[in-house]
Design a protein around this motif. Structure first.
Motif, PDB file in Angstrom:
ATOM      1  N   VAL A  73       0.842  -1.191   0.000  1.00  0.00           N
ATOM      2  CA  VAL A  73       0.000   0.000   0.000  1.00  0.00           C
ATOM      3  C   VAL A  73       0.879   1.243   0.000  1.00  0.00           C
ATOM      4  CG1 VAL A  73      -1.707   1.324   1.277  1.00  0.00           C
ATOM      5  CG2 VAL A  73      -1.843  -1.149   1.234  1.00  0.00           C
ATOM      6  N   TRP A  74       0.586   2.142  -0.908  1.00  0.00           N
ATOM      7  CA  TRP A  74       1.373   3.367  -0.995  1.00  0.00           C
ATOM      8  C   TRP A  74       0.648   4.504  -0.311  1.00  0.00           C
ATOM      9  CZ3 TRP A  74       1.056   7.872  -4.377  1.00  0.00           C
ATOM     10  CH2 TRP A  74       2.236   8.606  -4.436  1.00  0.00           C
ATOM     11  N   MET A  75      -0.666   4.563  -0.500  1.00  0.00           N
ATOM     12  CA  MET A  75      -1.432   5.605   0.156  1.00  0.00           C
ATOM     13  C   MET A  75      -2.882   5.166   0.291  1.00  0.00           C
ATOM     14  SD  MET A  75      -1.816   9.582  -0.837  1.00  0.00           S
ATOM     15  CE  MET A  75      -3.017   9.348  -2.101  1.00  0.00           C
ATOM     16  N   ASN A  76      -3.490   5.503   1.416  1.00  0.00           N
ATOM     17  CA  ASN A  76      -4.877   5.127   1.630  1.00  0.00           C
ATOM     18  C   ASN A  76      -5.813   6.272   1.328  1.00  0.00           C
ATOM     19  OD1 ASN A  76      -4.966   2.435   2.677  1.00  0.00           O
ATOM     20  ND2 ASN A  76      -3.818   3.217   4.409  1.00  0.00           N
ATOM     21  N   PHE A  77      -6.819   6.008   0.517  1.00  0.00           N
ATOM     22  CA  PHE A  77      -7.838   7.028   0.307  1.00  0.00           C
ATOM     23  C   PHE A  77      -8.945   6.860   1.332  1.00  0.00           C
ATOM     24  CE2 PHE A  77      -6.282   9.161  -3.157  1.00  0.00           C
ATOM     25  CZ  PHE A  77      -6.033   8.362  -4.253  1.00  0.00           C
ATOM     26  N   THR A  78      -9.612   5.711   1.264  1.00  0.00           N
ATOM     27  CA  THR A  78     -10.693   5.428   2.210  1.00  0.00           C
ATOM     28  C   THR A  78     -10.425   4.023   2.725  1.00  0.00           C
ATOM     29  OG1 THR A  78     -12.130   4.333   0.633  1.00  0.00           O
ATOM     30  CG2 THR A  78     -12.273   6.712   0.744  1.00  0.00           C
ATOM     31  N   GLU A  79     -11.398   3.473   3.418  1.00  0.00           N
ATOM     32  CA  GLU A  79     -11.174   2.109   3.910  1.00  0.00           C
ATOM     33  C   GLU A  79     -11.004   1.122   2.773  1.00  0.00           C
ATOM     34  OE1 GLU A  79     -13.550   3.961   5.441  1.00  0.00           O
ATOM     35  OE2 GLU A  79     -12.336   4.275   7.222  1.00  0.00           O
ATOM     36  N   LEU A  81     -10.560   2.128  -0.820  1.00  0.00           N
ATOM     37  CA  LEU A  81      -9.789   2.575  -1.972  1.00  0.00           C
ATOM     38  C   LEU A  81      -8.384   2.956  -1.531  1.00  0.00           C
ATOM     39  CD1 LEU A  81     -12.303   4.859  -3.859  1.00  0.00           C
ATOM     40  CD2 LEU A  81     -11.425   2.679  -4.616  1.00  0.00           C
ATOM     41  N   PHE A 145      -4.176   3.510 -10.631  1.00  0.00           N
ATOM     42  CA  PHE A 145      -3.480   4.707 -10.198  1.00  0.00           C
ATOM     43  C   PHE A 145      -1.980   4.577 -10.407  1.00  0.00           C
ATOM     44  CE2 PHE A 145      -4.983   8.600  -8.797  1.00  0.00           C
ATOM     45  CZ  PHE A 145      -6.273   8.464  -8.324  1.00  0.00           C
ATOM     46  N   TYR A 148      -1.283   5.331 -13.848  1.00  0.00           N
ATOM     47  CA  TYR A 148      -1.444   6.762 -14.088  1.00  0.00           C
ATOM     48  C   TYR A 148      -0.205   7.525 -13.631  1.00  0.00           C
ATOM     49  CZ  TYR A 148      -3.413  11.455 -13.990  1.00  0.00           C
ATOM     50  OH  TYR A 148      -3.645  12.792 -14.197  1.00  0.00           O
ATOM     51  N   ILE A 149       0.330   7.125 -12.458  1.00  0.00           N
ATOM     52  CA  ILE A 149       1.519   7.790 -11.946  1.00  0.00           C
ATOM     53  C   ILE A 149       2.666   7.667 -12.931  1.00  0.00           C
ATOM     54  CG2 ILE A 149       3.316   7.610 -10.186  1.00  0.00           C
ATOM     55  CD1 ILE A 149       1.156   6.974  -8.185  1.00  0.00           C
ATOM     56  N   LEU A 194     -11.465   7.881 -11.653  1.00  0.00           N
ATOM     57  CA  LEU A 194     -12.305   8.223 -10.507  1.00  0.00           C
ATOM     58  C   LEU A 194     -13.643   7.483 -10.566  1.00  0.00           C
ATOM     59  CD1 LEU A 194     -11.719  12.080 -10.249  1.00  0.00           C
ATOM     60  CD2 LEU A 194     -10.781  10.303  -8.792  1.00  0.00           C
ATOM     61  N   TYR A 198     -15.031   4.764  -7.829  1.00  0.00           N
ATOM     62  CA  TYR A 198     -16.247   4.940  -7.054  1.00  0.00           C
ATOM     63  C   TYR A 198     -17.226   3.804  -7.283  1.00  0.00           C
ATOM     64  CZ  TYR A 198     -20.455   7.044  -5.152  1.00  0.00           C
ATOM     65  OH  TYR A 198     -21.592   7.287  -4.432  1.00  0.00           O
ATOM     66  N   PHE A 203      -9.116  -0.188  -7.554  1.00  0.00           N
ATOM     67  CA  PHE A 203      -8.348   0.252  -8.714  1.00  0.00           C
ATOM     68  C   PHE A 203      -7.508  -0.895  -9.258  1.00  0.00           C
ATOM     69  CE2 PHE A 203      -9.484   4.509  -8.353  1.00  0.00           C
ATOM     70  CZ  PHE A 203      -9.273   4.999  -7.077  1.00  0.00           C
TER      71      PHE A 203
END
Lengths: 639, 105, 495
Positions: A73-79, A81, A145, A148-149, A194, A198, A203
């Motif tokens: 995991v690089w970054m958490n958006f929500t629980e 995502l 993502f 995309y990066i 996005l 959602y 992703f």
């Protein structure tokens, strides 16, 4: 299968980039060249080893190639995502590793000769390594993502490399244009991501692409204006891919990108970056195929076919050999897109998918070769234009032969590589969509024609006056040419369908003799036509060009899309949107605030009359006040 | 107590006198004239005190007594005012009020 | 002495020592040492906070409470959570970088550094207090020195810009005060006592009518300093006329006070008001985002470009805050941090270019990449960070904001979100335009052929700012998780 070592493949170029970038001023140029090449040599070796391991040693399990992934995991958006960073190993990512490695390595070696003596030599190799790192990251991405990066990083590398000759205004403009046009496409891409995030809650590619997974099964749950939101998302993601792969109407940046040094054009704008869009669609192929019965896939097919045709027509008219090759690339990319667009999924139905990847593979080889060869020629005659070239076969034999091999390959002449891949594309189209098939055949003819137009124009015909006698390029430049030529001959014999297929099961492909014969015939006719027009200097071509009248002019002016782009940006966006906004802000919004200040000052001017200094005025106020208070009190006391 | 004249008439007289004084204070140019107007205001209030004392509270003496105070204070205040005017004259060589409008915006 | 009040005591001591300094050399060394100590304290606070968080689940930790004005229940009340800790770190880094950039401040150096430190006291105090009134006091302490700093040490129409900036911000403070008093007088709605303490007010159910009335006042009061459209016009002139370090501090830190205030006060204490009014402010902030970016395209003065860019980026912060969900708020805070570092870096670079070439007009500059390579390359890197390139903090922030905003499936919000996402293209246009005209291309003016090389203190300032940008961009997990955790109680309040 152990895939841990694969992480080194992108890391090595990254380290090379950081080292060369930070110690830019202190490293001697020759050292940086060796460092760059050596780093890539290691990555290339690892890629080939990985391919060998994956396809041969480990092979299929239960008839399917397995997908391996390692992610964190690089970054958490929500629980639910989050963005992961990791590596995904499956048939197409391994194949892409090989493609990127081989072409990048050849370009690195070539650049040692081509860029010799240039001021920014170290910087060039640093950027090449940055690009290679980004491209590796892109093909190994495990989720939307992450791709995309690396997509953005590839875009920046392209910007830096196109703008390499940064004192030339045309180069600066070209770099800006490339970045902004692709950024605009990336805007669509991001919205698509996005939406997918959602509505599907993930992703991750493995989760999304599962044909029995909820992402695909529940595509019809939410709709917007008649189509499923997932379809919209896929269309938007395709727009992102269309931008990077120079599909119509996002193609305008590719010809201008030729301002960059030729090795850059070979690496980025022929073989690797521009195929990112194709790769993206291939990566999400199960979604494209299953969602809404392949609605988005249809759009992919038509855009690809149109782009192929559009670019081929323009390519016939261009006089700058790099521009011809640029449009040729766009055309071949169109082939790859349309092949994906008409593809099925299971077994032999997925021949389109296979053909697309196959053509990606072979095209990388011969297109890079064409560009590097063109670079060789440009290096020798110090000009990009056909009119300054002719009869060079006497002076540059190796370049001549290798260029010829590449030209035959792209024209689809057997037994060169392009024949095999292009044939499979046409087979796939023939079964699905006759219109697209006919377009494909026609474009094959055009391809052969424009390719041999420049081949004859450069290496045959009348010799021009050359300032310095052109000589063959040094070994550092001809060695890659020879390697790529070898690959352009032999790559076609790889039984690609055994390795790459839409359902990862592999299948046996057979040559469809009638269709192959038609394709070859059309290619040979193109070559013959070019022979007649261009082998010897004659005015035959000019007479035909004049006969076609305005249509020829439109084509050679690239159908005015660049002018449209300039119009939209300069006249509309800059003058009619940005300037009024800036003026509005200065004069009205700021004016209001300053106006409030001014009103306050004016009011103060009016009021200050009360401080008149006259005792009698003060006394008057005093008395008047007293009287008024008195009256008020009387009123209050009596009521 | 004067036969046949009620308090209202005399109060009207003093009010008119008072406002003549106010008017004079507000409009005269000469400082001495302003001083005279102030005297008129004070005199009007003195008469007021005496009249109200005599007509409304005939058994009391405070009103008449207070009027003596007022006359004394008026005299003192006049002396003071004239001293100020003389000093002012030494600065600005004028007894016009329009030459004193210095402390303004 | 508690760990938080040190953030105010140490600067006060620095000022006390500064009063006795006699020259630029002494003043700058004292300030540098003082800011360095602050930075050390801020970094230490991060670790102390993480350690404390593991055992203490209160909303705010390291709290301390001193009664100030008994009758109105005003306390000097401090406490931090993950968000405050991150912002304190930002402030200390930017202040130190600002001191480095002001290494050559020859006019009235002592007074300059003192004003700078006073400003920083205001900011530190604002981030650590949890009492509304004290917060307001520190807010004013942060705003007032701007007038002196711009008016005395600025350039161009400095008095005009200083006046405009100060008056507009004071106007906003007036509105804010009304809002704060409104909240105060409603803080006994549940039968308790009137209080200024944020945590206590949060537990009270302020009546809806009061919320509807005071939310816009508090929001606007705070948001003006974050350049809310249409009250943003103090920003271009203010930044352009201010000296470099002041622009850095102002754009980098002060403009974040607005977002923080909106979050801590307006949204936390008046949630229903927020939901009721959100559409108006979403509209204004989206306009700010797109409008700011478009305005930046046509500007020719480097500082104006950066000022409009700040309007655009901070518009995203306000937009994200109005989305009322954790992801978007996380994005808003990371964007505050990221933009703080980036804009400070930009202003520092612009200051360096100005010092060497004596012009900020990009039409007169050109080909600087050849002449001052270090500064130019860092400018390109900063530009790429600003347009949201992955690998830098801007990307992390923007993605959080976009994903978070997209979680609302209201059609109005979706459209607003898509408009905000389009800013990635417009930003690319104006950034690359400047890079292409100013850094690339031929050298336009022969007097630029020989420009001073970058000095050690300039390099230190630059690297100090660049490292967090890259750090957050490459490894965002620790920061975003720390903030997400602290956001939990605020989201509860909303539901």
């Amino acid at each position: 299968m152990n895939i841990g070592y694969i992480i080194l493949i992108p890391l090595i170029p990254l380290v090379v980039f950081l080292v060369l970038g930070i110690f830019n001023q202190k490293i001697k140029p020759s050292v940086s060249g060796y460092v760059g090449v050596f780093g890539l040599l290691v990555s290339a070796a690892l890629s080939l080893y990985a391919a060998y391991q994956y396809f041969f040693v480990f092979g299929k399990t239960d008839g399917f190639y397995q997908t391996f992934s390692e992610k964190t995991v690089w970054m958490n958006f929500t629980e639910i995502l989050h963005i992961d960073m990791g590596i995904l190993v499956d048939p197409i990512s391994v194949m892409m590793l090989v493609v990127v490695s081989v072409v990048s390595l050849m370009v690195h070696i070539y650049s040692r000769g081509y860029m010799k003596g240039d001021d920014g030599y170290t910087k060039f190799f640093a950027f090449l390594s940055l690009f290679t790192f980004s491209m590796y990251g892109l093909v190994l991405a495990t989720n939307l993502f992450q791709i995309y990066i690396f997509w953005e990083l590839v875009g920046v590398s392209s910007y830096l490399l196109i703008g390499y000759y940064y004192t030339k205004t045309t180069a600066i403009a070209a770099a800006k244009k490339a970045f902004i046009v692709t950024r605009f496409a990336d805007f669509g891409f991001l919205i698509g991501i996005l939406i997918i995030g959602y509505y599907t809650g993930t992703f991750d590619f493995e989760t999304l692409n599962n044909p029995e997974g909820s992402a695909i099964l529940n595509w019809a749950v939410t709709s917007f204006m008649g189509l499923s939101v997932i379809t919209w998302a896929l269309i938007l993601i395709f727009i992102g891919g269309a931008g990077k792969s120079a599909m119509f109407p996002f193609h305008i940046w590719l010809p201008d990108a030729m301002e960059g040094p030729t090795p850059v054009s070979a690496l980025i704008h022929a073989a690797t970056m521009v195929v990112a869009g194709i790769f993206l669609v291939a990566r999400l192929f199960p979604m494209f195929y299953f969602v809404e019965n392949g609605f988005a896939l249809n759009i992919v097919a038509y855009v690809g076919a149109f782009s192929a045709l559009f670019a081929a027509i323009i390519a016939i008219t261009q006089n700058d050999i790099k521009r011809v090759l640029a449009f040729s690339t766009m055309s071949q990319l169109g082939y790859m897109m349309l092949a994906l667009g008409v593809s099925g999924y299971e077994g032999h139905d997925g021949v389109g998918y296979m053909a697309s990847m196959f053509h990606l593979f072979t095209h990388a080889m011969f297109k890079a070769l064409l560009f590097l060869g063109a670079g060789s020629v440009i290096h020798a005659v110090h000009s990009n234009f056909l009119k300054d070239m002719g009869g060079l076969r006497k002076y540059m034999p190796i370049t001549n032969i290798t260029f010829l091999i590449a030209a035959l390959a792209i024209s689809g002449v057997p037994p060169f590589a392009g024949f095999w891949s292009k044939d499979e594309i046409l087979v796939a189209a023939y079964d699905q969509n006759k219109l697209i098939y006919y377009i494909g055949v026609f474009v094959a003819g055009l391809t052969a024609f424009y390719m041999f137009r420049i081949y004859f124009g450069i290496f045959w015909g009348k010799e021009k006056y050359y300032e310095h006698k052109p000589k063959e390029s040094p070994l550092s430049m001809t060695f890659p040419l020879m390697v790529l030529a070898f690959l352009s001959i032999t790559a076609g014999f790889i039984p690609f369908s055994e390795f790459i297929s839409a359902d990862k099961a592999g299948f046996e492909a057979h040559l469809n003799y009638p269709l192959a014969a038609i394709a070859t015939l059309v290619g040979v006719m193109g070559i013959m036509l070019a022979w007649v027009f261009y082998k010897k200097e004659s005015s035959l071509s000019d007479r035909y060009a004049n006969a076609l009248g305005p249509f020829y002019k439109w084509a050679s002016d690239k159908f005015y899309f660049d002018e449209i782009y300039m119009f939209i940006t300069k006249k509309i966006l800059f003058k009619r949107v940005s300037e009024p906004i800036a003026k509005f802000d200065r004069n009205y919004v700021d004016g209001t605030m300053v106006g409030i200040g001014n009103k306050t000052v004016l009011t103060s001017e009016k009021i200050k009359g009360l401080q008149s200094g006259k005792v009698q005025d003060y006394a008057f106020a005093f008395i008047a006040g007293a009287v008024i208070i008195g009256l008020v009190f009387i009123y209050l006391l009596t009521s | 107590m004067i036969e046949g004249i009620t308090i209202y008439e005399i109060l009207t007289l003093t009010t008119i006198l008072f406002f003549i004084g106010v008017y004079g204070f507000l409009t005269r140019r000469n400082l001495i004239s302003i001083l005279i107007s102030v005297e008129m205001i004070l005199n009007a209030s003195v008469v007021n005190f005496v009249i109200i004392n005599k007509y409304l509270y005939p058994d009391e003496l405070q009103g008449v007594l207070f009027s003596i105070f007022i006359i004394a204070v008026a005299a003192a205040e006049t002396a003071l005012a004239v001293a100020i005017i003389i000093n002012l004259y030494r600065q600005i060589s004028s007894v016009e009020v329009k030459d004193t409008e210095v402390m303004k915006y | 002495m508690d760990i938080l009040s040190l953030f105010i005591i140490v600067p006060l001591l620095t000022i006390a020592v500064l009063v006795f300094t006699k020259s630029l050399k002494q003043a700058r060394v004292v300030s540098m040492i003082g800011s360095f100590i602050q930075l050390g304290m801020a970094i230490n606070l991060v670790f102390a906070y993480l350690k404390e968080r593991a055992i203490n689940q209160d909303i705010m930790v390291f709290t301390r409470d001193l009664v100030w004005f008994e009758q109105f229940n005003i306390h000097y009340s401090v406490g931090v959570d993950g968000i405050s800790v991150a912002l304190l770190l930002l402030t200390s880094i930017v202040v130190l970088a600002g001191v480095f950039i002001s290494w050559k401040m020859y006019d009235l150096p002592k007074e300059f550094f003192i004003s700078l430190i006073v400003l920083s006291i205001g900011v530190y105090g604002f981030f650590i207090t949890i009492d509304l009134f004290t917060m307001f006091v520190f807010f004013e302490i942060a705003v007032i020195p701007m007038y002196l700093l711009i008016g005395i040490w600025g350039s161009g129409p400095k008095e005009y810009s200083a006046m405009k900036l100060t008056l507009m911000l004071m106007g906003a403070s007036a509105v804010l005060l009304v809002g704060i008093l409104g909240i105060y007088y409603n803080s006994d709605a549940d039968g308790g006592v009137l209080t200024f303490n944020i945590l206590e007010i949060a537990k009270v159910n302020i009546p809806f009518e009061a919320q509807k009335l005071f939310f816009p006042l508090t929001f606007i009061g705070f948001a003006v300093i974050s350049a809310l459209f249409p009250f943003h016009t103090w920003s271009p002139d203010g930044h352009a006329s201010a000296p470099t370090a002041v622009s850095m501090l102002h754009a980098g830190v002060l403009m974040k006070l607005g977002g923080y205030g909106v979050f801590r006060v307006a949204m936390y204490l008046l949630p229903e008001g927020a939901m009721d009014w959100s559409w108006v402010f979403i509209l204004l902030s989206v306009i700010g985002v797109v409008y700011g970016a478009f305005s930046a395209i046509k500007q020719t003065d480097l500082k104006y470009i950066n000022a409009y860019s700040s309007v655009s980026h901070l518009g995203l912060v306000l937009f994200a805050l109005l989305m009322l969900n954790k992801t978007a708020w996380n994005g808003a805070i990371i964007q505050s941090l990221s933009h703080g570092f980036m804009t400070a870096l930009f202003f520092a670079l612009i200051g360096m270019i100005y010092e060497r070439t004596h012009t900020r007009d990009i039409r007169k500059l050109g080909g600087l990449l050849k002449v001052i390579p270090f500064i130019s390359v860092i400018y390109v890197i900063a530009g790429l960070a600003s347009l949201g390139l992955p690998g830098f903090s801007g990307f992390v922030a923007e993605m959080n904001i976009f994903v978070g905003a997209f979680q609302n499936d209201d059609i109005f919000i979706r459209v607003a979100t898509i408009l905000s996402v389009s800013v990635i293209v417009i930003t690319a246009v104006y950034i690359l335009r400047v890079v292409g005209i100013m850094l690339m291309g031929p050298i336009r003016n022969d007097s630029y052929l020989k420009l001073e090389r970058v000095t050690w203190f300039e390099k230190s300032g630059i690297l100090l700012l660049l490292i967090p940008i890259v750090g957050i961009g490459v490894a965002p997990l620790w920061l975003s998780d720390m903030i997400l955790e602290s956001l939990q109680p605020f989201i509860q309040g909303l539901l």
